[in-house]
Design a protein around this motif. Structure first.
Motif, PDB file in Angstrom:
ATOM      1  N   SER A  44       0.829  -1.204   0.000  1.00  0.00           N
ATOM      2  CA  SER A  44       0.000   0.000   0.000  1.00  0.00           C
ATOM      3  C   SER A  44       0.871   1.265   0.000  1.00  0.00           C
ATOM      4  O   SER A  44       0.571   2.239  -0.688  1.00  0.00           O
ATOM      5  N   ARG A  54      -1.967  11.806  -1.169  1.00  0.00           N
ATOM      6  CA  ARG A  54      -2.059  10.818  -0.090  1.00  0.00           C
ATOM      7  C   ARG A  54      -1.239  11.226   1.142  1.00  0.00           C
ATOM      8  O   ARG A  54      -1.347  10.609   2.192  1.00  0.00           O
ATOM      9  N   LYS A  70      -1.603   8.180   3.742  1.00  0.00           N
ATOM     10  CA  LYS A  70      -2.910   7.531   3.854  1.00  0.00           C
ATOM     11  C   LYS A  70      -3.213   6.709   2.606  1.00  0.00           C
ATOM     12  O   LYS A  70      -2.822   7.058   1.499  1.00  0.00           O
ATOM     13  N   THR A  72      -6.146   4.882   0.014  1.00  0.00           N
ATOM     14  CA  THR A  72      -7.315   5.460  -0.672  1.00  0.00           C
ATOM     15  C   THR A  72      -8.538   5.508   0.234  1.00  0.00           C
ATOM     16  O   THR A  72      -9.395   6.362   0.062  1.00  0.00           O
ATOM     17  N   ASN A  73      -8.621   4.609   1.231  1.00  0.00           N
ATOM     18  CA  ASN A  73      -9.764   4.600   2.144  1.00  0.00           C
ATOM     19  C   ASN A  73      -9.598   5.580   3.303  1.00  0.00           C
ATOM     20  O   ASN A  73     -10.423   5.642   4.199  1.00  0.00           O
ATOM     21  N   GLN A  75      -7.232   5.478   5.611  1.00  0.00           N
ATOM     22  CA  GLN A  75      -6.514   4.891   6.746  1.00  0.00           C
ATOM     23  C   GLN A  75      -5.031   5.263   6.676  1.00  0.00           C
ATOM     24  O   GLN A  75      -4.419   5.218   5.621  1.00  0.00           O
TER      25      GLN A  75
END
Length: 110
Positions: A44, A54, A70, A72-73, A75
């Motif tokens: 990721s 991001r 981060k 894409t969701n 987190q």
């Protein structure tokens, strides 16, 4: 060339750190309950580090700049150290972008 170093915490969780070619840690992960989860976190970082959007540029309560990377969701998949200046933090982000994509993996849990 950068490398991801996988280590085990005393509580049995796995974590990774992204180190620059000079050995300095430029990004650290949360704890993962499984090694597979930790390895997914590395993938990721490789993907998301190539998208400037991001990187969440932050400032600590003591005024020190830092950043989170981060997924894409939304987190958080990695966090930086605290920096002395905004320009140092921005250099850290550029270092993650440069080193993460083709970094090797050094699994120290074997």
């Amino acid at each position: 060339m950068g490398k991801f170093v996988i280590t085990a915490r005393t509580n049995g969780e796995f974590q990774f750190s992204l180190k620059a070619g000079n050995g300095q840690t430029i990004l650290s992960s949360e704890g993962y309950s499984s090694k597979a989860g930790c390895e997914n976190g590395i993938e990721s970082v490789k993907r998301n580090s190539q998208d400037d959007d991001r990187f969440d540029r932050k400032e600590s309560s003591s005024g020190k700049p830092y950043f989170n990377l981060k997924a894409t969701n939304g987190q958080i998949i990695g966090s930086s150290e605290m920096y002395e200046s905004v320009s140092a933090r921005d250099n850290g982000i550029e270092s993650v972008k440069k080193n993460a994509f083709d970094a090797t993996i050094d699994d120290q849990t074997l």
